[in-house]
Scaffold this motif. Structure first.
Motif: not given
Length: 456
Positions: A208-214
């Motif tokens: 979830l942290l890795l996907l948060a930028p989008y």
């Protein structure tokens, strides 16, 4: 010498090599910033300064650039410090990646040298880094994302995941077309998290942290800061569509432009051929207007006309897009288009060059370098892919890293092929950063007699 003493000496040597190589981008940043202080500024940069000073009023361009300028204003020597930081971050990010990726100091040093040289010898990069544009910042924050995420094997540390996610958020928020360069790295990190992080809860939290930028990037162009007011979405694609319609018409001999309000006929195909240049939509539009043809069409009319043009003659559409991309990467005859800006445009902020003579010399040097063909973006891109292929069997453990960087460069360039409204040299710089890093890693893997460090 005892084993512990040898290890200490090796560690000190590695630390000295890292420090020396980090000194190179620091000196380069001081040189560039000092030459053009407080930074070259054209319409885009001054618009961002206006939005920074008076508040964000439109999402025609992503507001992250304005936010960064607002933040830089809290530190001494703004706005010239932004030029220093973007040069240093771009250079240092790649060096950190090399030293995290390779156990061998020789390989890490070679990867760093190749990376820095590929950037320094490219006039597209050198010209862009001296200007207040979103493109060098996008490349710099991509390099910081790579530095935080690409590391040794095993479980990725939470500190790296958080720092990388923060840098990636800024990177994809700076340009509407920036996400393809970060997506492959995100996929690589999701794979590593899933493989090495124990426990389902920890894995899901990290993903979830890795996907948060989008979603955060989407939010940045939906609600402005700090009041979270919703602003209308930008319709920037209309300029590109008009550019495409003219390009298809110039190729096919048919006019697909809508009939302008108050006109009785379409713009004739001969006029489209006369005004068409595959370097910038605004130049084409200005030439049409200078010849007395209207370019004021509604969004719906342009969308319908664009679809008609693409469906009627897809080969001419691809030919037009090919010419724009070739101009972008310096593969057409003549010099690259808009290699840098040549000063500071008139502005209400009182910005003036501190050393006009040094700035003029810097710009002249970049322009002079751009006359050559060996340092064009096409050479950097193709050279990095060739090195990757040559080194692919040499270090199986780094194949996924190389693949992520290659896909990032290809994806970013591919999206430019489809939607770029111009062939400005600056647009390709983030892809050149990924390609330079790919070239450095691949070149280091070609060193004979070296065990590949395992980064999966």
């Amino acid at each position: 010498m005892t084993t512990s003493g040898a290890r200490r000496a090796t560690g000190l040597f590695r630390l000295a090599a890292l420090g020396l190589l980090l000194l190179v981008p620091a000196l380069a940043a001081a040189s560039v910033a000092g030459s053009v202080w407080p930074g070259l500024m054209g319409y885009d940069g001054l618009f961002a300064f206006t939005e920074s000073a008076r508040g964000v009023t439109t999402f025609t361009w992503p507001p992250m650039h304005a936010y960064l300028l607002t933040l830089s204003g809290q530190f001494p020597m703004a706005p010239g410090s932004v030029i220093f930081l973007q040069v240093f971050a771009l250079g240092a990010g790649g060096v950190v990646v090399a030293f995290r990726l390779f156990r061998s100091t020789l390989q890490a040093s070679l990867a760093s040298i190749v990376y820095l040289a590929a950037l320094a010898l490219s006039p597209s990069v050198a010209g862009t880094l001296a200007v207040h544009w979103r493109d060098p910042l996008t490349a710099a924050f991509f390099a910081l994302t790579a530095a935080a995420w690409i590391g040794p094997p095993g479980r990725p540390p939470w500190s790296g995941l958080v720092l990388g996610a923060a840098a990636a958020t800024v990177c994809v928020s700076l340009r509407y077309n920036a996400f393809p360069i970060v997506v492959p790295l995100t996929c690589l990190m999701i794979y590593r998290v899933w493989r090495y992080t124990p426990g389902m809860l920890g894995r899901l939290a990290a993903i979830l942290l890795l996907l948060a930028p989008y979603p955060l990037a989407v939010a940045s162009v939906t609600w402005r800061l700090p009041d979270l007011q919703h602003l209308p979405r930008a319709e920037n694609i209309s300029t590109t569509r008009l550019f495409d319609i003219v390009g298809v018409g110039a190729c096919s001999g048919k006019s697909f432009l809508p009939v302008a309000p108050g006109a009785t006929a379409m713009t004739p195909p001969d006029a489209l051929r006369k005004v068409y240049r595959p370097v910038h939509a605004n130049l084409v539009i200005a030439d049409l207007r200078a010849r007395g043809y209207s370019t004021d069409f509604s969004y719906a009319a342009l969308r319908a006309a664009w679809l008609d043009a693409v469906i009627d003659d897809p080969l001419c559409f691809l030919s037009h897009r090919r010419l724009v991309l070739l101009a972008q990467v310096g593969a057409l005859n003549g010099d690259p288009f808009y290699i840098t800006h040549n000063g500071i445009d008139p502005n209400p902020f009182g910005f003036q060059l501190a050393r006009p003579d040094l700035a003029a010399a810097y710009v002249a040097g970049v322009v002079q370098q751009s006359h050559a063909y060996w340092n064009r973006p096409a050479v950097v891109l193709l050279g990095s892919f060739l090195l990757m292929l040559l080194s692919f069997r040499a270090a199986p453990s780094r194949r996924l890293v190389k693949l992520a960087l290659a896909l990032g460069a290809i994806g970013f360039t591919g999206l430019l092929f489809l939607v770029s409204p111009a062939a400005d040299a600056r647009y390709i710089v983030p892809a050149l950063a990924a390609a330079a890093l790919l070239a450095g890693i691949s070149a280091a893997d070609l060193l004979p007699g070296r065990r590949p460090g395992a980064v999966k």
